[in-house]
Design an enzyme around this catalytic site. Structure first.
Site, PDB file in Angstrom:
ATOM      1  N   LYS A 113       0.881  -1.422  -0.031  1.00 41.69           N
ATOM      2  CA  LYS A 113      -0.037   0.118  -0.222  1.00 41.69           C
ATOM      3  C   LYS A 113       1.007   1.301   0.013  1.00 41.69           C
ATOM      4  CE  LYS A 113      -4.125  -2.069   1.480  1.00 41.69           C
ATOM      5  NZ  LYS A 113      -3.898  -3.559   1.918  1.00 41.69           N
TER       6      LYS A 113
HETATM    7  C1  LIG Z   1      -4.670  -4.611   1.316  1.00 39.26           C
HETATM    8  C2  LIG Z   1      -3.910  -5.741   1.128  1.00 39.26           C
HETATM    9  C3  LIG Z   1      -4.347  -6.794   0.325  1.00 39.26           C
HETATM   10  C4  LIG Z   1      -5.422  -6.678  -0.403  1.00 39.26           C
HETATM   11  O1  LIG Z   1      -5.304  -5.527  -1.489  1.00 39.26           O
HETATM   12  P1  LIG Z   1      -6.489  -5.327  -2.302  1.00 39.26           P
HETATM   13  O2  LIG Z   1      -5.877  -4.073  -3.309  1.00 39.26           O
HETATM   14  O3  LIG Z   1      -7.652  -4.632  -1.372  1.00 39.26           O
HETATM   15  O4  LIG Z   1      -7.112  -6.474  -3.065  1.00 39.26           O
HETATM   16  C5  LIG Z   1      -3.434  -8.030   0.271  1.00 39.26           C
HETATM   17  N1  LIG Z   1      -2.533  -8.005   0.953  1.00 39.26           N
HETATM   18  C6  LIG Z   1      -2.090  -7.186   1.964  1.00 39.26           C
HETATM   19  C7  LIG Z   1      -0.801  -7.386   2.800  1.00 39.26           C
HETATM   20  C8  LIG Z   1      -2.695  -6.122   2.074  1.00 39.26           C
HETATM   21  O5  LIG Z   1      -2.261  -5.082   3.037  1.00 39.26           O
END
Ligand SMILES: *Cc1c(COP(=O)(O)O)cnc(C)c1O
Length: 463
Positions: A113
């Site tokens: 993220k």
């Molecule tokens: C947010 C997250 C996901 C999922 O990502 P999306 O874009 O919501 O599908 C997967 N793995 C981790 C570690 C995350 O923080």
């Protein structure tokens, strides 16, 4: 000129800058670019010699129209990825002959993220500067989004950020990553309730028109188009490293809110040769069931070893539906109303066929997640976090052509989820050097009841 339209068809058309500030459209839809952008083979070929920031500029500038000056975008992108602690930004690690792990966890908070939120924080600050405006960023988190959003917004002069987390329900690493940030513009709130309660409070605050407009509320969750956009970049980056555009690659993406994998869909529409695009889910498998049956139907969420994917309603799935239904906003509006009422929608035969033609889906149990962590550690020495393990397990189960490189997106560093990793491998993953003192840093947060007016009062007292 790139304009942005709502997936429900009736909200005003906006510029890039306006769409970034707006978050959700006024008709309840999500903003998407009006026209697809495509790269030629020669343009993708030229990406092979680019650094990560150069490539990020090349991809993102296709979507910004005249909103952001080229030299400003270049600076924002360069600064965004300077905070990463690996020279490659997104290194590819080979784990067997044709399988690679794309490490997206070298940013400040150890999850993918950061790719989007380091960029979005700086982008928002620039847009607000230009407009001589201050903004209040509000978000709810079940773990990773909050720390990445705080890291992206901390110290930025045009915004205050308020992040709500459910008290006692996020891991200690996740909480400390949020609450140990000491900037004046960062405000952590522990709500006496669940993640859904936190999200309901945030929604209620956005729904109060006066409060929203007076404080210029902004959302940094993955409904924000700029987040998707920043994630398109690493699909190109890793694919050209493995021979694109001359060769195709496949991706397996651990999925919750459908943001990350939707970025893969955009990369493909921009001309990247992606053979298989695998939706990897844990036991919360609404997306996998939808692909298998053509019915998108809500079931309860149950906690898993990969908590960032414990999601029922994938908000970005609406963006995909919009594409599957030929950008028919009226059809999407009807479907979303039906989903709200019956917790269930049935795709048209055409839409379902398109979904099946473009994606493969696979749900992975906690048991298989642990097995994958153990096997990968024993055969390669690499420790995977549980989300990445879901991606790898799904890839192994559904891949069709084993000689096409399969890239598994590694969405978090194993030390973010030490308990699950230790249970699976007997190894306790260590925090990277820059975080070693995380457990001795002072924390600051306000505990509030599950009550909208208490949160509102707190926010008003701080800004
Ligand atoms: C947010 C997250 C996901 C999922 O990502 P999306 O874009 O919501 O599908 C997967 N793995 C981790 C570690 C995350 O923080």
């Amino acid at each position: 000129m790139t304009r942005y339209i709502s997936t429900r068809g009736t909200a005003p058309t906006l510029s890039f800058e306006e769409a970034v500030l707006a978050g959700l459209a006024t008709d309840g839809g999500l903003y998407v670019p009006e026209h697809a952008q495509e790269f030629s083979m020669a343009e993708i070929d030229a990406m092979q010699s680019m650094s990560y920031p150069e490539l990020a500029y090349t991809v993102i500038s296709r979507f910004t129209g005249t909103s952001i000056k080229p030299e400003v975008l270049e600076r924002i992108v360069a600064e965004s990825y300077k905070t990463f602690r690996h020279a490659a930004i997104a290194p590819l690690k080979q784990i067997d002959t044709h399988t690679f792990v794309l490490e997206l966890f070298h940013g400040p908070t150890l999850a993918f993220k950061d790719f989007a939120l380091q960029f979005l924080g700086r982008l928002l600050d620039h847009i607000l500067d230009k407009r001589e405006q201050k903004s209040v960023v509000i978000g709810a988190t079940s773990g990773d989004t909050g720390s990445a959003a705080i890291a992206g917004c901390q110290g930025r002069k045009n915004m205050d950020i308020f992040i709500l987390h459910p008290k006692g329900r996020v891991s200690e690493v996740q909480r400390r990553q949020m609450t140990s940030v000491a900037d004046k513009n960062v405000h952590n709130i522990a709500i006496e309730g669940t993640f859904d309660d936190c999200q309901d409070i945030v929604k209620a605050l956005f729904a109060e028109k006066d409060f929203r407009e007076k404080n210029h509320l902004t959302a940094v969750n993955s409904i924000n188009w700029a987040r998707i956009l920043a994630q398109v970049v690493y699909y190109f980056y890793s694919a050209v490293a493995l021979g694109a555009p001359a060769k195709n690659v496949s991706f397996s993406v651990p999925t919750g809110n459908f943001g990350d994998i939707y970025a893969g869909h955009i990369a493909r529409r921009m001309g990247l040769g992606i053979e298989q695009l695998v939706i990897a889910t844990n036991k919360n498998d609404i997306l996998t069931r939808c692909l298998q049956t053509g019915v998108y139907e809500l079931e309860g969420v149950s906690p898993s070893l990969s908590p960032s994917m414990d999601i029922q309603v994938s908000s970005n799935f609406e963006r995909l539906l919009f594409d599957l239904y030929d950008c028919n906003g009226e059809a999407i509006t009807e479907m979303m109303a039906e989903f709200k009422k019956n917790k269930k929608i049935t795709l048209s035969p055409l839409a379902w066929n398109r979904l099946k033609a473009e994606f493969t889906a696979c749900a992975i149990s906690d048991e298989d997640t642990k097995k994958t962590i153990a096997t990968t550690f024993n055969t390669t020495g690499e420790l995977l976090d549980p989300h990445t393990a879901v991606g790898l397990a799904a890839a192994q189960r559904v891949r069709k052509n084993t000689s096409i490189p399969m890239i598994v997106l590694a969405t978090a560093h194993p030390s973010k989820f030490p308990d699950a990793v230790k249970e699976a491998s007997t190894i306790t993953p260590e925090l990277p050097p820059h975080m070693k003192d995380l457990f001795s840093r002072p924390e600051a947060y306000e505990t509030l009841p599950n009550d909208v007016s208490a949160v509102k009062k707190f926010i008003e007292s701080k800004i």
